[in-house]
Design a protein around this motif. Structure first.
Motif, short mmCIF file in Angstrom:
data_model
loop_
_atom_site.label_atom_id
_atom_site.label_comp_id
_atom_site.label_asym_id
_atom_site.label_seq_id
_atom_site.Cartn_x
_atom_site.Cartn_y
_atom_site.Cartn_z
N HIS A 12 -4.47 -10.39 -1.84
CA HIS A 12 -4.58 -11.36 -0.74
C HIS A 12 -5.36 -10.75 0.41
O HIS A 12 -5.39 -9.52 0.59
N ALA A 13 -5.99 -11.62 1.15
CA ALA A 13 -6.82 -11.17 2.28
C ALA A 13 -5.97 -10.42 3.31
O ALA A 13 -4.77 -10.63 3.44
N GLY A 14 -6.62 -9.60 4.06
CA GLY A 14 -5.96 -8.80 5.05
C GLY A 14 -5.85 -7.35 4.63
O GLY A 14 -6.00 -6.44 5.45
N THR A 15 -5.61 -7.08 3.33
CA THR A 15 -5.56 -5.71 2.78
C THR A 15 -6.43 -5.67 1.54
O THR A 15 -6.33 -6.53 0.65
N ALA A 16 -7.30 -4.68 1.47
CA ALA A 16 -8.22 -4.55 0.34
C ALA A 16 -7.46 -4.29 -0.95
O ALA A 16 -6.40 -3.64 -0.96
N HIS A 69 -12.51 -6.80 -0.59
CA HIS A 69 -11.88 -6.77 0.74
C HIS A 69 -12.48 -7.88 1.60
O HIS A 69 -13.71 -7.99 1.71
N GLN A 70 -11.59 -8.74 2.16
CA GLN A 70 -12.00 -9.80 3.08
C GLN A 70 -11.02 -9.81 4.26
O GLN A 70 -9.91 -10.30 4.14
N ALA A 71 -11.47 -9.26 5.34
CA ALA A 71 -10.55 -9.10 6.48
C ALA A 71 -10.20 -10.42 7.14
O ALA A 71 -9.06 -10.65 7.57
N GLY A 109 -3.48 3.18 0.57
CA GLY A 109 -3.70 2.18 1.61
C GLY A 109 -4.13 0.83 1.06
O GLY A 109 -4.40 -0.09 1.84
N ARG A 110 -4.24 0.67 -0.24
CA ARG A 110 -4.66 -0.59 -0.83
C ARG A 110 -3.45 -1.31 -1.41
O ARG A 110 -2.41 -0.71 -1.70
N ARG A 111 -3.64 -2.65 -1.63
CA ARG A 111 -2.53 -3.45 -2.10
C ARG A 111 -3.04 -4.49 -3.12
O ARG A 111 -4.13 -5.07 -2.93
N ILE A 112 -2.24 -4.72 -4.16
CA ILE A 112 -2.55 -5.76 -5.15
C ILE A 112 -1.33 -6.67 -5.30
O ILE A 112 -0.19 -6.28 -4.96
N PRO A 147 0.81 -1.23 0.00
CA PRO A 147 0.00 0.00 0.00
C PRO A 147 0.84 1.27 0.00
O PRO A 147 1.99 1.25 0.44
N PHE A 148 0.22 2.35 -0.49
CA PHE A 148 0.85 3.67 -0.52
C PHE A 148 -0.03 4.66 0.23
O PHE A 148 -1.25 4.46 0.37
N THR A 149 0.59 5.72 0.68
CA THR A 149 -0.16 6.73 1.44
C THR A 149 -0.97 7.64 0.52
O THR A 149 -1.86 8.36 1.00
N THR A 150 -0.66 7.65 -0.74
CA THR A 150 -1.44 8.45 -1.71
C THR A 150 -1.80 7.54 -2.90
O THR A 150 -1.26 6.44 -3.07
N GLU A 151 -2.73 8.01 -3.70
CA GLU A 151 -3.09 7.27 -4.92
C GLU A 151 -1.94 7.34 -5.92
O GLU A 151 -1.29 8.38 -6.07
#
Length: 301
Positions: A219-223, A241-243, A272-275, A175-179
């Motif tokens: 992966h789960a944990g981060t949207a 998103h699946q926490a 804040g998102r991750r792929i 994740p990053f703090t900005t888009e």
């Protein structure tokens, strides 16, 4: 023939006598004496006997020739009559032939007129055929130009691209703090070269309706969440998103956009998102031109 000889002898004697009268004015006695003297000088004593015999033969010859003259005249008259008849027949034949010639001349003249009319008709048909051929050639030329222009226009309309995030390897992005704008570097297709794999931005080369689609994986944990952006504005998103569930995250979305020439479309990862990406290629971005639009068509829409 005998009659002609007799006549010639008489004429010869007559001419001689006349000539002597003209030259010397001799009378008949003088002529006879002169003839006698000349005969005495030129001939032996038997000249008188020979002259008498010749005179007798001449007289007999002439006497015998007179009936021949009448027969010859009758024969000549018959011949002339026959020739006149032949001439009349020939005249009739010539007149008839002249009539035939006039008829033939009229026929030839008529045929010449017909030939000239046919030649004129043939020239008109040739001109018509040439004009039609020129029209066909012009139509073919125009059709060829239209086909060339259509092919060129179709080539201009051939706009499509498809790409994935990584050319090789695997790993997380974010994740990053900005888009951030995602750059899909593994290009599968880029017809028209409207997509830039360095910047991740698609720039519309034509005004028209475009179809775009995006897919994400995580992966789960981060949207895992991304947006499709048009000219800096968010259009649609793909989010999952699946926490609590450890299974993988998957999402995709698509949209049809009306773009002007120079409009840009790209994908951004939410802050804040991750792929996640690996060799299976989960994260993709693609788009293509559905059809170009003219100004009036755009107004109706």
């Amino acid at each position: 023939m005998k009659a002609l000889v007799c006549i010639l002898l008489l004429l010869e004697t007559f001419v001689f006598v006349v000539q002597q009268q003209v030259d010397g004015g001799l009378n008949e006695n003088e002529i006879s004496q002169q003839i006698s003297s000349e005969d005495g000088r030129q001939n032996p004593p038997k000249t008188d006997t020979l002259r008498a015999e010749a005179s007798t033969d001449r007289q007999q010859y002439c006497d015998l020739g007179i009936p021949d003259i009448h027969a010859a005249l009758r024969e000549l008259t018959a011949t002339v009559t026959e020739q006149k008849e032949n001439i009349r027949e020939l005249t009739t034949t010539v007149t008839e032939q002249k009539g035939n010639i006039r008829e033939l001349t009229a026929t030839v003249t008529e045929q010449k007129e017909n030939i000239r009319a046919l030649e004129t008709q043939l020239r008109e048909q040739q001109m018509f055929i040439l004009e039609e051929m020129n029209k066909k050639d012009e139509e073919i030329s125009n059709l060829t130009l239209s086909q060339v222009e259509l092919r060129k226009e179709n080539r201009d309309r051939e706009i499509a691209f498809s790409a994935s995030l990584m050319e090789s390897g695997s790993g997380y992005i974010g994740p990053f703090t900005t888009e951030i704008t995602l750059t899909y570097r593994n290009v599968f297709t880029n017809i028209g070269n409207a997509y830039n794999p360095i910047t991740g931005i698609f720039t519309a080369p034509l005004k028209g309706a475009y179809m775009f689609r995006v897919s994400v994986y995580g992966h789960a944990g981060t949207a895992a969440s991304v947006y499709i952006i048009k000219n800096g504005e968010k259009v649609v998103s793909a989010h999952d998103h699946q926490a609590q569930n450890p299974d993988a995250l998957n999402s995709s979305n698509g949209v049809v956009l009306i773009l002007e020439v120079g409009d840009v479309v790209y994908v951004r990862l939410w802050s804040g998102r991750r792929i996640y990406e690996n060799q299976n290629i989960h994260n993709t971005f693609s788009g293509f031109l559905l059809f170009p639009l003219r100004e009036q068509e755009l107004c109706r829409m």
